[in-house]
Motif scaffolding. Structure first.
Motif, PDB file in Angstrom:
ATOM      1  N   TYR A  48       0.580  -1.264  -0.119  1.00 15.60           N
ATOM      2  CA  TYR A  48       0.143  -0.416   0.230  1.00 15.60           C
ATOM      3  C   TYR A  48       0.520   0.897   0.177  1.00 15.60           C
ATOM      4  O   TYR A  48       1.684   1.105   0.463  1.00 15.60           O
ATOM      5  N   LYS A  49       0.492   2.454  -1.173  1.00 12.90           N
ATOM      6  CA  LYS A  49       1.194   3.783  -0.594  1.00 12.90           C
ATOM      7  C   LYS A  49       0.673   4.731  -0.183  1.00 12.90           C
ATOM      8  O   LYS A  49      -1.094   4.242   0.169  1.00 12.90           O
ATOM      9  N   ILE A  50       0.488   5.377   0.645  1.00 10.63           N
ATOM     10  CA  ILE A  50       0.501   6.609   1.503  1.00 10.63           C
ATOM     11  C   ILE A  50       1.270   7.622   1.096  1.00 10.63           C
ATOM     12  O   ILE A  50       2.188   7.778   1.553  1.00 10.63           O
ATOM     13  N   ILE A  73       4.711  -0.802   2.894  1.00 11.29           N
ATOM     14  CA  ILE A  73       4.313   0.396   2.600  1.00 11.29           C
ATOM     15  C   ILE A  73       5.373   0.984   2.184  1.00 11.29           C
ATOM     16  O   ILE A  73       6.307   0.726   1.997  1.00 11.29           O
ATOM     17  N   PHE A  74       4.601   1.634   1.012  1.00 13.41           N
ATOM     18  CA  PHE A  74       5.551   3.148   0.328  1.00 13.41           C
ATOM     19  C   PHE A  74       4.686   3.805   0.560  1.00 13.41           C
ATOM     20  O   PHE A  74       4.019   4.682   0.935  1.00 13.41           O
ATOM     21  N   LEU A  75       6.353   4.855   1.318  1.00 14.06           N
ATOM     22  CA  LEU A  75       5.800   6.211   1.936  1.00 14.06           C
ATOM     23  C   LEU A  75       5.908   7.440   1.162  1.00 14.06           C
ATOM     24  O   LEU A  75       7.310   7.005  -0.131  1.00 14.06           O
ATOM     25  N   LEU A  77       6.295  10.387   0.342  1.00 12.66           N
ATOM     26  CA  LEU A  77       6.119  11.714   0.310  1.00 12.66           C
ATOM     27  C   LEU A  77       7.193  13.316  -0.388  1.00 12.66           C
ATOM     28  O   LEU A  77       7.044  14.161  -0.427  1.00 12.66           O
ATOM     29  N   LYS A  78       7.340  12.258  -1.432  1.00  9.75           N
ATOM     30  CA  LYS A  78       8.007  12.867  -2.730  1.00  9.75           C
ATOM     31  C   LYS A  78       8.956  14.286  -2.048  1.00  9.75           C
ATOM     32  O   LYS A  78       8.765  15.427  -2.650  1.00  9.75           O
ATOM     33  N   LEU A  79      10.016  14.015  -1.469  1.00 11.42           N
ATOM     34  CA  LEU A  79      10.669  15.079  -0.739  1.00 11.42           C
ATOM     35  C   LEU A  79      11.893  15.766  -1.782  1.00 11.42           C
ATOM     36  O   LEU A  79      12.067  15.394  -2.580  1.00 11.42           O
ATOM     37  N   ALA A 125      13.341   7.805  -6.682  1.00  9.38           N
ATOM     38  CA  ALA A 125      13.684   9.629  -6.837  1.00  9.38           C
ATOM     39  C   ALA A 125      12.177   9.591  -7.839  1.00  9.38           C
ATOM     40  O   ALA A 125      11.917   8.933  -8.921  1.00  9.38           O
ATOM     41  N   VAL A 126      10.983   9.715  -8.252  1.00  5.32           N
ATOM     42  CA  VAL A 126       9.974  10.387  -8.676  1.00  5.32           C
ATOM     43  C   VAL A 126      10.904  11.090 -10.135  1.00  5.32           C
ATOM     44  O   VAL A 126      11.449  12.462  -9.961  1.00  5.32           O
ATOM     45  N   THR A 127      10.508  11.291 -11.369  1.00  2.00           N
ATOM     46  CA  THR A 127      11.765  11.220 -12.515  1.00  2.00           C
ATOM     47  C   THR A 127      10.739  12.443 -13.159  1.00  2.00           C
ATOM     48  O   THR A 127      10.616  13.650 -13.221  1.00  2.00           O
ATOM     49  N   VAL A 128       9.979  12.579 -13.760  1.00  4.21           N
ATOM     50  CA  VAL A 128       8.689  13.395 -14.683  1.00  4.21           C
ATOM     51  C   VAL A 128       7.062  12.521 -14.104  1.00  4.21           C
ATOM     52  O   VAL A 128       7.117  12.282 -14.683  1.00  4.21           O
ATOM     53  N   LEU A 129       6.670  13.502 -13.361  1.00  7.82           N
ATOM     54  CA  LEU A 129       5.436  13.033 -13.115  1.00  7.82           C
ATOM     55  C   LEU A 129       4.514  12.159 -14.312  1.00  7.82           C
ATOM     56  O   LEU A 129       4.378  13.413 -15.052  1.00  7.82           O
ATOM     57  N   THR A 187       5.519   2.144 -11.085  1.00  6.12           N
ATOM     58  CA  THR A 187       5.021   3.103 -12.630  1.00  6.12           C
ATOM     59  C   THR A 187       3.370   3.266 -11.982  1.00  6.12           C
ATOM     60  O   THR A 187       2.995   2.688 -12.114  1.00  6.12           O
ATOM     61  N   PRO A 188       3.095   4.559 -11.754  1.00  8.08           N
ATOM     62  CA  PRO A 188       1.735   5.208 -11.710  1.00  8.08           C
ATOM     63  C   PRO A 188       1.080   5.351 -12.520  1.00  8.08           C
ATOM     64  O   PRO A 188       1.722   5.197 -14.012  1.00  8.08           O
ATOM     65  N   GLY A 189       0.035   5.970 -13.339  1.00 10.70           N
ATOM     66  CA  GLY A 189      -0.309   6.553 -14.424  1.00 10.70           C
ATOM     67  C   GLY A 189      -1.318   4.961 -15.489  1.00 10.70           C
ATOM     68  O   GLY A 189      -1.078   4.773 -16.153  1.00 10.70           O
ATOM     69  N   VAL A 217       3.828  -1.571 -10.243  1.00 16.24           N
ATOM     70  CA  VAL A 217       3.030  -0.781 -10.728  1.00 16.24           C
ATOM     71  C   VAL A 217       1.924   0.199  -9.465  1.00 16.24           C
ATOM     72  O   VAL A 217       2.014  -1.037  -8.106  1.00 16.24           O
ATOM     73  N   VAL A 218       1.564   1.570  -9.842  1.00 15.63           N
ATOM     74  CA  VAL A 218       1.037   1.934  -8.461  1.00 15.63           C
ATOM     75  C   VAL A 218      -0.315   2.387  -8.668  1.00 15.63           C
ATOM     76  O   VAL A 218      -1.026   2.800  -9.615  1.00 15.63           O
ATOM     77  N   VAL A 219      -1.544   2.088  -8.348  1.00 12.97           N
ATOM     78  CA  VAL A 219      -2.655   2.480  -8.638  1.00 12.97           C
ATOM     79  C   VAL A 219      -3.619   2.714  -8.046  1.00 12.97           C
ATOM     80  O   VAL A 219      -3.652   1.673  -6.564  1.00 12.97           O
ATOM     81  N   GLY A 220      -4.581   4.141  -7.945  1.00 10.52           N
ATOM     82  CA  GLY A 220      -5.470   4.451  -7.320  1.00 10.52           C
ATOM     83  C   GLY A 220      -7.133   4.729  -7.005  1.00 10.52           C
ATOM     84  O   GLY A 220      -6.961   3.118  -6.826  1.00 10.52           O
ATOM     85  N   ARG A 221      -6.725   5.383  -8.128  1.00  7.58           N
ATOM     86  CA  ARG A 221      -8.918   5.215  -7.977  1.00  7.58           C
ATOM     87  C   ARG A 221      -8.879   3.898  -9.103  1.00  7.58           C
ATOM     88  O   ARG A 221     -11.097   4.207  -8.403  1.00  7.58           O
ATOM     89  N   PRO A 222      -8.702   3.708  -9.928  1.00  6.04           N
ATOM     90  CA  PRO A 222      -9.276   2.408 -10.977  1.00  6.04           C
ATOM     91  C   PRO A 222      -9.959   1.212  -9.189  1.00  6.04           C
ATOM     92  O   PRO A 222     -10.548   0.903  -9.964  1.00  6.04           O
ATOM     93  N   ILE A 223      -8.531   1.014  -8.744  1.00  7.15           N
ATOM     94  CA  ILE A 223      -9.470   0.237  -7.118  1.00  7.15           C
ATOM     95  C   ILE A 223     -10.186   1.511  -5.430  1.00  7.15           C
ATOM     96  O   ILE A 223     -11.099   1.017  -5.677  1.00  7.15           O
TER      97      ILE A 223
HETATM   98  O1  LIG Z   1       5.057   9.238  -6.916  1.00  4.36           O
HETATM   99  C1  LIG Z   1       3.653   8.454  -7.259  1.00  4.36           C
HETATM  100  O2  LIG Z   1       3.721   8.192  -6.387  1.00  4.36           O
HETATM  101  C2  LIG Z   1       3.468   9.335  -8.411  1.00  4.36           C
HETATM  102  C3  LIG Z   1       4.200   9.814  -9.406  1.00  4.36           C
HETATM  103  C4  LIG Z   1       3.665  10.350 -10.753  1.00  4.36           C
HETATM  104  O3  LIG Z   1       4.241  10.195 -11.370  1.00  4.36           O
HETATM  105  N1  LIG Z   1       2.764  10.346 -10.866  1.00  4.36           N
HETATM  106  C5  LIG Z   1       1.196   9.245  -9.825  1.00  4.36           C
HETATM  107  O4  LIG Z   1       0.584   9.340  -9.988  1.00  4.36           O
HETATM  108  N2  LIG Z   1       2.222   9.596  -8.568  1.00  4.36           N
HETATM  109  C6  LIG Z   1       1.154   8.806  -7.672  1.00  4.36           C
HETATM  110  O5  LIG Z   1       0.271   7.299  -7.916  1.00  4.36           O
HETATM  111  C7  LIG Z   1      -1.112   7.563  -8.044  1.00  4.36           C
HETATM  112  C8  LIG Z   1      -1.705   7.515  -9.311  1.00  4.36           C
HETATM  113  O6  LIG Z   1      -3.195   7.519  -8.821  1.00  4.36           O
HETATM  114  P1  LIG Z   1      -4.245   7.560  -9.869  1.00  4.36           P
HETATM  115  O7  LIG Z   1      -4.309   8.197 -11.176  1.00  4.36           O
HETATM  116  O8  LIG Z   1      -5.587   7.411  -8.910  1.00  4.36           O
HETATM  117  O9  LIG Z   1      -4.505   5.640 -10.129  1.00  4.36           O
HETATM  118  C9  LIG Z   1      -1.419   9.098  -6.947  1.00  4.36           C
HETATM  119  O10 LIG Z   1      -1.130   8.674  -5.295  1.00  4.36           O
HETATM  120  C10 LIG Z   1      -0.219   9.928  -7.549  1.00  4.36           C
HETATM  121  O11 LIG Z   1      -0.062  10.426  -6.114  1.00  4.36           O
END
Ligand SMILES: O=C(O)c1cc(=O)[nH]c(=O)n1[C@@H]1O[C@H](COP(=O)(O)O)[C@@H](O)[C@H]1O
Length: 241
Positions: A48-50, A73-75, A77-79, A125-129, A187-189, A217-223
Motif C-alpha cells: 500500500y502507498k500512503i 508500505i510505500f511512503l 512523501l516526494k521530498l 526518485a520521481v523522474t517526471v510526474l 510506474t503510476p499512471g 505498478v501504482v494504482v489508486g482511483r481505479p481501485i
Molecule cells: O510518486 C507517485 O506515486 C506518483 C508519481 C507520478 O509520477 N504519478 C503519480 O500518479 N503518482 C502517484 O500515484 C498515484 C496514482 O493514482 P491514480 O491516478 O488514482 O491511479 C497517486 O497517488 C499519485 O500521487
C-alpha cells in the motif's frame, strides 16, 4: 548503461509474491476509510502507498501499524528541499517501517536521500510526474521533452545510487536500458483497459506495463473508486502475471 553507484541491497526484487507487483494508492481522506478499504481488499493486495492526502490525516501512524502487520508500505512523501533537510527527513522516515520512500529526482536531493537512508528503506526518485506531457514540462521551464528529461534523471539517479525510479510505463523500457537490471522501476499512471485516465497523461495498462519491464505498478482511483475493489485488484495482479 549507467550504474556507477550500487543500489542499497541487491537483488532489488522485494519478493517473489506476484501480489507485491501491485501497489494500491490509499488516496483517501481518513484512516478509518483507508482501513475499511484494506479490509475489503483482504489478501488480494500486499503493498500500500500512503501519500499526502492520508499522510497528513494520520497516515504515518497507520503506515507503522500496517508495516507491523506484515504489509509492505510505500511512503510517497516526494521530498525536495535543501540537502540537510532532505537527509534528516529521510533519516526520520527510516524509522517508520516502510519499504519505499519517494524524493524528486534532483541530484542534490537524491544525494541527500542516499545519505539519510536507513536499513531496509529503498529510495525511489520521481523522474517526471505522469500528469505531465511535453507542454507541461515546457510551461514549467524545462528545455527538454518529457522522454529526454526522464532519461537524464534516470541516469543521474543510477549514478548517485538511488534504489529505483518512478516514471510512466511508457518510458519503462528506455529507463531499463539506462539503469540496468538492478534498479526498481515503479510506474503510476496505470489504467486497466476502459478506465478513466483522470489527470494522468502518460498511461498504460497493467499488462503492457509488465511487458515494458516494470517491477511495480501504482494504482489508486481505479481501485479506490471501484464497486468491488478486491476484484479490480485481483484482475490487475492477474494482468501483471
Ligand atoms: O510518486 C507517485 O506515486 C506518483 C508519481 C507520478 O509520477 N504519478 C503519480 O500518479 N503518482 C502517484 O500515484 C498515484 C496514482 O493514482 P491514480 O491516478 O488514482 O491511479 C497517486 O497517488 C499519485 O500521487
Amino acid at each position: 548503461m549507467v550504474g556507477a553507484a550500487s543500489p542499497k541491497d541487491a537483488p532489488m526484487t522485494v519478493s517473489a509474491d506476484p501480489r507485491d507487483r501491485l501497489i494500491v494508492a490509499l488516496d483517501l481522506p481518513s484512516v478509518p476509510e483507508a482501513e475499511a478499504l484494506i479490509d475489503r481488499i483482504g489478501d488480494a493486495a500486499t503493498f500500500y502507498k500512503i501519500g499526502y492526502r492520508l499522510g497528513y490525516a494520520g497516515g504515518l501512524a497507520l503506515a507503522e501499524r500496517l508495516a507491523a502487520r506484515g504489509l509492505k508500505i510505500f511512503l510517497d512523501l516526494k521530498l525536495h528541499d535543501i540537502g540537510n533537510t532532505v537527509e534528516e527527513g529521510v533519516r526520520s522516515a527510516s524509522g517508520l517501517g516502510a519499504t519505499f520512500l519517494t524524493v524528486h529526482a534532483y541530484p542534490q536531493t537524491m544525494r541527500a536521500a542516499v545519505r539519510g537512508r536507513g536499513a531496509g528503506l529503498k529510495i525511489l526518485a520521481v523522474t517526471v510526474l505522469t500528469s505531465y506531457d511535453d507542454a507541461d514540462a515546457a510551461e514549467a521551464g524545462y528545455g527538454l521533452p518529457v522522454a529526454e528529461l526522464v532519461a537524464k534523471r534516470a541516469a543521474q539517479a543510477a549514478e548517485i545510487g538511488i534504489d529505483g525510479l518512478v516514471c510512466s510505463a511508457t518510458e519503462a523500457a528506455s529507463v531499463r536500458r539506462i539503469v540496468g537490471p538492478d534498479r526498481l522501476i515503479v510506474t503510476p499512471g496505470i489504467r486497466p483497459a476502459g478506465a478513466e485516465a483522470g489527470d494522468q497523461k502518460r498511461v498504460m495498462t497493467p499488462g503492457d506495463a509488465r511487458k515494458a519491464g516494470i517491477d511495480h505498478v501504482v494504482v489508486g482511483r481505479p481501485i479506490t473508486g471501484a464497486a468491488d475493489p478486491r476484484a479490480v485488484a485481483q484482475a490487475i495482479v492477474a494482468d501483471l502475471a
